[in-house]
Structure formats: structure tokens, C-alpha cells
Design a protein around this motif. Structure first.
Motif, PDB file in Angstrom:
ATOM      1  N   ASP A   1       0.831  -1.202   0.000  1.00  0.00           N
ATOM      2  CA  ASP A   1       0.000   0.000   0.000  1.00  0.00           C
ATOM      3  C   ASP A   1       0.872   1.260   0.000  1.00  0.00           C
ATOM      4  OD1 ASP A   1      -0.100   1.046   3.158  1.00  0.00           O
ATOM      5  OD2 ASP A   1       0.307  -1.095   2.917  1.00  0.00           O
ATOM      6  N   ASP A   2       0.275   2.363  -0.408  1.00  0.00           N
ATOM      7  CA  ASP A   2       1.011   3.622  -0.536  1.00  0.00           C
ATOM      8  C   ASP A   2       1.569   4.112   0.795  1.00  0.00           C
ATOM      9  OD1 ASP A   2       0.286   3.496  -3.186  1.00  0.00           O
ATOM     10  OD2 ASP A   2      -1.355   4.942  -2.993  1.00  0.00           O
TER      11      ASP A   2
ATOM     12  N   LYS B   1       1.657   1.592  -6.587  1.00  0.00           N
ATOM     13  CA  LYS B   1       1.882   2.774  -7.435  1.00  0.00           C
ATOM     14  C   LYS B   1       2.459   2.375  -8.796  1.00  0.00           C
ATOM     15  CE  LYS B   1       2.622   6.223  -3.871  1.00  0.00           C
ATOM     16  NZ  LYS B   1       3.539   7.138  -3.230  1.00  0.00           N
TER      17      LYS B   1
ATOM     18  N   ALA C   1      -5.166   3.497  -9.124  1.00  0.00           N
ATOM     19  CA  ALA C   1      -4.861   4.693  -8.325  1.00  0.00           C
ATOM     20  C   ALA C   1      -6.070   5.127  -7.498  1.00  0.00           C
ATOM     21  CB  ALA C   1      -4.403   5.825  -9.235  1.00  0.00           C
TER      22      ALA C   1
ATOM     23  N   ALA D   1       4.825   2.159   1.584  1.00  0.00           N
ATOM     24  CA  ALA D   1       5.803   2.022   0.502  1.00  0.00           C
ATOM     25  C   ALA D   1       7.147   2.687   0.816  1.00  0.00           C
ATOM     26  CB  ALA D   1       5.232   2.592  -0.790  1.00  0.00           C
ATOM     27  N   SER D   2       7.131   3.828   1.476  1.00  0.00           N
ATOM     28  CA  SER D   2       8.385   4.552   1.727  1.00  0.00           C
ATOM     29  C   SER D   2       9.344   3.783   2.634  1.00  0.00           C
ATOM     30  CB  SER D   2       8.099   5.929   2.328  1.00  0.00           C
ATOM     31  OG  SER D   2       7.446   5.785   3.583  1.00  0.00           O
TER      32      SER D   2
ATOM     33  N   PHE E   1       5.117  -2.470  -5.449  1.00  0.00           N
ATOM     34  CA  PHE E   1       4.309  -1.311  -5.073  1.00  0.00           C
ATOM     35  C   PHE E   1       3.063  -1.162  -5.949  1.00  0.00           C
ATOM     36  CE2 PHE E   1       8.790  -0.183  -4.175  1.00  0.00           C
ATOM     37  CZ  PHE E   1       8.709  -0.208  -2.795  1.00  0.00           C
TER      38      PHE E   1
ATOM     39  N   THR F   1      -5.941   2.719  -0.504  1.00  0.00           N
ATOM     40  CA  THR F   1      -4.928   1.860   0.110  1.00  0.00           C
ATOM     41  C   THR F   1      -4.745   2.171   1.592  1.00  0.00           C
ATOM     42  OG1 THR F   1      -3.077   3.306  -0.437  1.00  0.00           O
ATOM     43  CG2 THR F   1      -3.690   1.643  -2.079  1.00  0.00           C
TER      44      THR F   1
END
Length: 183
Positions: free
Chosen positions: A104-105, A121, A131, A108-109, A119, A135
Motif C-alpha cells: 500500500d502507498d 503505485k 490509483a 511504501a516509503s 508497489f 490503500t
């Protein structure tokens, strides 16, 4: 969701069902901590929950899906999908053949060593409909669960499960009623 089958055993896999510690996967640098594991849909509806005394791993998610779903979901968006996908495909490749695993967004980082294919994205760049998926539904739901975490910590297991179940039932009903009023 009721249990429809037992979790299969995989004697050929040396570390099957062994607790994985606090790290997501062999190459992933993301760590996770103990918590309640809830299965959320993208509409913030909770399908079920499981209390995990130690950090959740791939087996918790795999076991929930394989024992409760008649068919694997089309898409699993999960903060440790980078490790969950291979874990599921190693054990049940036919069952998960049409399932897409994506991080999930929100998480992700933290996955600095994971491939772009992990990802959501990345998939959304090819299919813009992805999009629009919420998420953050699980994070919103887990935020709701955090309201009862302290109370539940002082209860016996039986009471904690009953209390959590009632809380989630009220949560789901509130979300469903709000969605019906919107449409």
C-alpha cells in the motif's frame, strides 16, 4: 468469516509456520511490531480479526486467507506484500495464481530495498483505475481499533475477543450506513 478448511502443512518447506521474528523478509528492510491483525476491504469494512501476541508475519495473513476464503482475493494490498506474495505462491500457487500482491502507498516509503514491482503505485502507472483504490483503508480501520487497545489489554482473552467483535460489528455497521446515505 467462518473457517472453511484447515491450514495445509508443507513438510517439504523447512521453515513453514516458524515465527519469522520482527523482519518482513530476507531482502526487505521493513520491521513490524506486535498488534491485532484485521482484514480490511478497500471500503474500510473489517472482514475479521486475529490477536497476535508477537509481530505479525507472512503466515498470519496466509493462514487467514487460505482457511477462510473459498477463492483467493483478486488483489491483496498489504504492508508486507513484498514477502507475502512469494510466501503464498510457494505454498499454494494454484490458489493464488490470479492474485496480485502489492504494498500500500502508506507503507511504501519504508520498503527501500524492495523492487518497484512490489508497489501498487507501479501497477497504477499502467492501469490508472488502481490509483483510485483506497490503500489507507486498513490504516484508517486500525486507527479505529486503537481506540479500544488499552481497554482490551486489561481483559481476559475471552472478553477481549467478545469486546473486539462487538466494536468491529458497530464499526462496520456505521461505515455501511454512511456509505448508503452517500449514494
Amino acid at each position: 468469516m467462518p473457517q472453511i478448511r484447515q491450514r495445509p502443512q508443507y513438510p517439504g518447506l523447512k521453515h513453514d509456520q516458524i515465527h519469522e521474528g520482527s523482519k518482513c523478509g530476507a531482502t526487505c528492510s521493513k520491521f513490524y511490531a506486535q498488534r491485532d491483525y484485521c482484514v480490511w476491504c478497500t471500503h474500510s469494512i473489517c472482514y475479521g480479526f486475529h490477536c497476535i501476541p508477537i509481530g505479525e508475519g507472512r503466515n498470519d495473513v496466509f493462514s487467514a486467507i487460505i482457511t477462510r476464503w473459498p477463492e483467493a482475493p483478486k488483489r491483496i494490498i498489504y504492508d508486507f506484500a513484498c514477502a507475502l506474495g512469494p510466501y503464498c505462491m510457494t505454498r499454494e500457487p494454484v490458489f493464488f495464481a490470479n492474485t496480485q500482491f502489492a504494498i500500500d502507498d502508506f507503507h511504501a516509503s519504508g520498503h527501500t530495498k524492495c523492487a518497484p514491482a512490489a508497489f501498487l503505485k507501479t501497477y497504477a502507472q499502467v492501469d490508472p483505475r488502481l490509483a483510485r483504490i483506497n490503500t489507507s483503508a486498513a490504516e484508517c480501520g486500525n486507527g479505529g481499533i486503537s481506540r479500544i487497545r488499552k481497554s482490551v489489554s486489561y481483559m481476559t482473552q475471552a472478553r477481549a475477543i467478545m469486546f473486539t467483535r462487538v466494536f468491529i460489528s458497530i464499526w462496520n455497521r456505521t461505515i455501511i450506513r454512511k456509505r448508503r446515505n452517500i449514494k
